[in-house]
Design a protein around this motif. Structure first.
Motif, PDB file in Angstrom:
ATOM      1  N   PHE A 215     103.059  12.425  16.593  1.00 11.35           N
ATOM      2  CA  PHE A 215     103.523  11.950  15.399  1.00 11.35           C
ATOM      3  C   PHE A 215     104.182  13.186  14.555  1.00 11.35           C
ATOM      4  N   THR A 216     103.168  14.100  14.831  1.00 12.46           N
ATOM      5  CA  THR A 216     103.279  14.609  13.222  1.00 12.46           C
ATOM      6  C   THR A 216     104.550  15.747  13.428  1.00 12.46           C
ATOM      7  N   ALA A 217     104.895  16.011  14.860  1.00 13.65           N
ATOM      8  CA  ALA A 217     105.425  16.747  15.020  1.00 13.65           C
ATOM      9  C   ALA A 217     106.613  16.429  15.560  1.00 13.65           C
ATOM     10  N   ALA A 218     107.333  14.665  15.558  1.00 14.13           N
ATOM     11  CA  ALA A 218     108.208  14.369  15.067  1.00 14.13           C
ATOM     12  C   ALA A 218     108.269  13.252  13.816  1.00 14.13           C
ATOM     13  N   GLY A 219     107.651  14.076  12.829  1.00 10.86           N
ATOM     14  CA  GLY A 219     107.569  13.319  11.881  1.00 10.86           C
ATOM     15  C   GLY A 219     107.057  12.261  10.885  1.00 10.86           C
ATOM     16  N   ILE A 220     106.361  12.097  12.013  1.00 13.73           N
ATOM     17  CA  ILE A 220     105.439  10.559  11.650  1.00 13.73           C
ATOM     18  C   ILE A 220     103.565  10.778  10.819  1.00 13.73           C
ATOM     19  N   ALA A 221     103.610   9.830  10.083  1.00 16.68           N
ATOM     20  CA  ALA A 221     102.414   9.867   9.542  1.00 16.68           C
ATOM     21  C   ALA A 221     101.840   8.873  11.127  1.00 16.68           C
ATOM     22  N   PRO A 222     100.699   9.572  11.578  1.00 12.20           N
ATOM     23  CA  PRO A 222      99.809   8.807  12.674  1.00 12.20           C
ATOM     24  C   PRO A 222      99.232   8.382  12.372  1.00 12.20           C
ATOM     25  N   PHE A 223      98.635   7.599  10.978  1.00 11.49           N
ATOM     26  CA  PHE A 223      97.814   6.621  10.371  1.00 11.49           C
ATOM     27  C   PHE A 223      98.116   6.907   8.820  1.00 11.49           C
ATOM     28  N   ALA A 224      98.268   5.399   8.791  1.00 11.35           N
ATOM     29  CA  ALA A 224      98.375   4.353   7.365  1.00 11.35           C
ATOM     30  C   ALA A 224      97.779   4.644   6.823  1.00 11.35           C
ATOM     31  N   LEU A 225      97.200   5.037   5.550  1.00  9.72           N
ATOM     32  CA  LEU A 225      95.715   4.629   4.757  1.00  9.72           C
ATOM     33  C   LEU A 225      95.842   4.133   3.227  1.00  9.72           C
ATOM     34  N   GLY A 226      94.995   3.833   3.026  1.00 12.35           N
ATOM     35  CA  GLY A 226      95.355   3.638   1.242  1.00 12.35           C
ATOM     36  C   GLY A 226      94.132   3.464   0.850  1.00 12.35           C
ATOM     37  N   GLY A 227      93.884   5.202   0.946  1.00 11.44           N
ATOM     38  CA  GLY A 227      92.470   6.107   0.185  1.00 11.44           C
ATOM     39  C   GLY A 227      92.221   5.828  -1.368  1.00 11.44           C
ATOM     40  N   GLN A 228      92.979   5.350  -2.357  1.00  7.59           N
ATOM     41  CA  GLN A 228      92.671   5.811  -3.275  1.00  7.59           C
ATOM     42  C   GLN A 228      91.721   3.479  -3.342  1.00  7.59           C
ATOM     43  N   SER A 229      91.866   3.167  -2.857  1.00  4.26           N
ATOM     44  CA  SER A 229      91.073   2.078  -2.753  1.00  4.26           C
ATOM     45  C   SER A 229      89.888   1.895  -2.363  1.00  4.26           C
ATOM     46  N   LYS A 230      89.546   3.404  -1.450  1.00  5.07           N
ATOM     47  CA  LYS A 230      88.046   3.686  -1.085  1.00  5.07           C
ATOM     48  C   LYS A 230      87.650   2.499   0.240  1.00  5.07           C
ATOM     49  N   TRP A 231      87.485   1.243  -0.322  1.00  6.35           N
ATOM     50  CA  TRP A 231      87.030   0.321   1.083  1.00  6.35           C
ATOM     51  C   TRP A 231      88.145   0.683   2.651  1.00  6.35           C
ATOM     52  N   PRO A 232      89.106   1.067   2.372  1.00  7.20           N
ATOM     53  CA  PRO A 232      89.929   0.732   3.539  1.00  7.20           C
ATOM     54  C   PRO A 232      89.226   2.004   5.069  1.00  7.20           C
TER      55      PRO A 232
ATOM     56  N   THR B 204      85.266  -2.959   1.789  1.00  5.89           N
ATOM     57  CA  THR B 204      85.351  -4.006   0.322  1.00  5.89           C
ATOM     58  C   THR B 204      84.214  -4.305  -0.965  1.00  5.89           C
ATOM     59  N   LEU B 205      84.148  -2.399  -1.687  1.00 11.36           N
ATOM     60  CA  LEU B 205      84.658  -3.438  -2.852  1.00 11.36           C
ATOM     61  C   LEU B 205      85.791  -3.491  -2.354  1.00 11.36           C
ATOM     62  N   VAL B 206      86.361  -4.945  -2.081  1.00 10.82           N
ATOM     63  CA  VAL B 206      87.362  -4.665  -0.832  1.00 10.82           C
ATOM     64  C   VAL B 206      88.400  -5.831  -1.378  1.00 10.82           C
ATOM     65  N   LYS B 207      89.714  -5.755  -0.676  1.00 13.84           N
ATOM     66  CA  LYS B 207      90.431  -5.975  -0.324  1.00 13.84           C
ATOM     67  C   LYS B 207      90.592  -7.438  -0.536  1.00 13.84           C
ATOM     68  N   ARG B 208      90.515  -8.069  -0.388  1.00 11.39           N
ATOM     69  CA  ARG B 208      89.471  -9.659  -0.508  1.00 11.39           C
ATOM     70  C   ARG B 208      89.330  -9.455   0.927  1.00 11.39           C
ATOM     71  N   ARG B 209      88.974  -9.739   1.192  1.00  9.62           N
ATOM     72  CA  ARG B 209      89.298  -9.503   1.922  1.00  9.62           C
ATOM     73  C   ARG B 209      90.169 -10.538   2.025  1.00  9.62           C
ATOM     74  N   THR B 210      90.943 -11.096   1.652  1.00  5.41           N
ATOM     75  CA  THR B 210      92.468 -12.487   1.528  1.00  5.41           C
ATOM     76  C   THR B 210      93.238 -11.281   1.154  1.00  5.41           C
ATOM     77  N   ALA B 211      94.310 -10.855   2.052  1.00  8.02           N
ATOM     78  CA  ALA B 211      95.862  -9.893   1.276  1.00  8.02           C
ATOM     79  C   ALA B 211      95.844 -10.316   0.032  1.00  8.02           C
ATOM     80  N   VAL B 212      96.213  -9.587  -0.866  1.00 10.72           N
ATOM     81  CA  VAL B 212      97.299  -9.159  -1.537  1.00 10.72           C
ATOM     82  C   VAL B 212      98.116  -8.871  -1.604  1.00 10.72           C
TER      83      VAL B 212
END
Length: 428
Positions: free
Chosen positions: A174-191, A2-10
């Motif tokens: 997971f990709t073969a099953a049509g599932i994303a292995p990992f979620a990631l909020g890349g636009q926010s950079k800090w994750p 973060t420049l963090v999310k809160r890291r208190t969850a919004v």
């Protein structure tokens, strides 16, 4: 982290906008019952703060994460800070201390040992700068946890990864099953930083970042940094992250939703993701669909597998420019109201784990004893609890770090270029 999310969850961007108020005009601010003021973040532990401040007569205002960071830097510089200053400690707090903007609380700690000793040592330490206490924890511990969707793992007959090789082997399944292995909020950079922090620690141990924090020349060229960033790009190439991750924002919890809606199997995030998910989809938690585990080990790595990264907590400091009356009101609040029984019960009810000693019995009586006890044990037994790098470094270095990390994940620069760019920030 973060420049963090809160890291208190919004809880949601819309909620943050509704609850954000205009900034106070000075450290005296709009007078509360005792003249003291405070600024805190929306979402996460906001309700605990609200209830506590209302009962103690402190006039509080609440802001979204990014808005707060802009306002507090400006206010501190102009000697217009609120009486109680909210921070993540680290490099930004040190810059304020060095400028004489923050009150030394060491005398208070000496007069009342419980002022600091009630907190877990690994968490209280983060509020100490050059041997003096300038901040005390104000909310729950926030280690970064690897969350996973149990239903999706069951659907492919898999177990959560224990090693990096396990993790990489799960990606094509997971990709073969049509599932994303990992979620990631890349636009926010800090994750993205969470991946860097854990991999570097698993490979090289905490000494690698200790050298960076000490501004050792060439510290960013440590082999552990190069290897970690090479592994990150290999994971990107393998399709490890959800498609379009660089356009997903974390502050709106769009990345978190991918996990509990079944679109992503895993999610590396601070412990605040649990209460965020619980509020958004209570049945997902109640149905036992959410799993959690530690970050995988790396073969041949020097780091202790029990080391964790994240934010030991958020912190309160007292503005050195406040009036004597305001300072005394703030100190009284920190002694008598912060982390009292009702405050602790409120944090636990919201899914946060207070960084206090001897609360095992309280944890066992909560709605979510399994998860909260896991976080408590994880944090209290960690040999090293590394403060998020973008909080530990100076603001200028932190900004450069997040920019270069974004470019690394997008494969716009190589691991070697990343290190060269960051070496150029040493000493700034």
């Amino acid at each position: 982290m973060t420049l963090v999310k809160r890291r208190t969850a919004v809880i949601a961007a819309g909620l943050a906008a509704v609850l954000s108020l205009t900034t106070a005009c000075g450290s005296s601010g709009p007078a509360g019952g005792n003249g003291a003021t405070a600024w805190a973040l929306t979402g996460g532990d906001e309700q605990t703060f609200r209830t506590s401040f209302e009962s103690s007569g402190i006039d509080a205002q609440y802001f979204g994460n990014d808005a707060y960071k802009q306002k507090i830097r400006t206010a501190i510089g102009a000697n217009e800070a609120p009486t109680l200053v909210f921070s993540w400690s680290g490099g930004l707090l040190k810059s304020w201390v060095d400028s004489g903007k923050i009150m030394d609380l060491s005398g208070e700690a000496a007069n009342d040992p419980a002022f600091v000793n009630r907190f877990l040592p690994s968490v209280a330490r983060t509020g100490v700068i050059d041997g003096k206490t300038y901040a005390v924890p104000n909310n729950g511990m926030q280690p970064v946890v690897l969350f996973y969707n149990k239903e999706l793992f069951d659907s492919i007959g898999a177990q959560p990864p224990k090693t990096w090789d396990d993790l990489m082997a799960l990606v094509p399944r997971f990709t073969a099953a049509g599932i994303a292995p990992f979620a990631l909020g890349g636009q926010s950079k800090w994750p993205q930083l969470m991946w860097e922090e854990y991999l570097v620690d698993r490979i090289g141990g905490p000494e690698v970042f200790d050298n960076i924090a000490a501004n050792k020349p060439g510290a960013w060229s440590d082999p552990a940094i190069i290897r970690a960033n090479t592994m990150i790009q290999q994971l990107v190439d393998a399709g490890g992250f959800v498609r379009g991750f660089n356009s997903i924002a974390t502050d709106s919890n769009a990345d978190t939703a991918l996990l509990f809606t079944g679109k992503a199997a895993m999610y590396l995030m601070g412990s605040w993701a649990f209460p965020t998910i619980k509020q958004a989809d209570p049945e997902f938690i109640a149905g036992g669909k959410l799993g959690w585990t530690t970050f995988p080990t790396v073969p041949g790595g020097k780091g202790d597998p029990a080391n964790i990264v994240g934010n030991p907590a958020n912190y309160w400091s007292v503005s050195a420019t406040a009036s004597e009356e305001q300072k005394q009101a703030a100190l009284r609040y920190l002694r008598e109201d912060l982390m009292n029984d009702s405050y602790v019960d409120s944090l636990l009810a919201g899914g946060s784990v207070p960084p206090l000693t001897g609360i095992e019995d309280k944890l066992a009586k909560t709605e979510d004893p399994q998860y909260l006890s896991y976080v408590y044990e994880m944090a209290s037994k960690a040999p090293n609890f590394q403060l998020s790098w973008d909080q530990a470094l100076s603001p200028g270095q932190a900004d450069a770090l997040l920019t270069n990390l974004e470019q690394l994940f997008l494969k716009q620069i190589t691991p070697e270029q990343f290190s060269a760019n960051m070496n150029a920030t040493i000493g700034r």
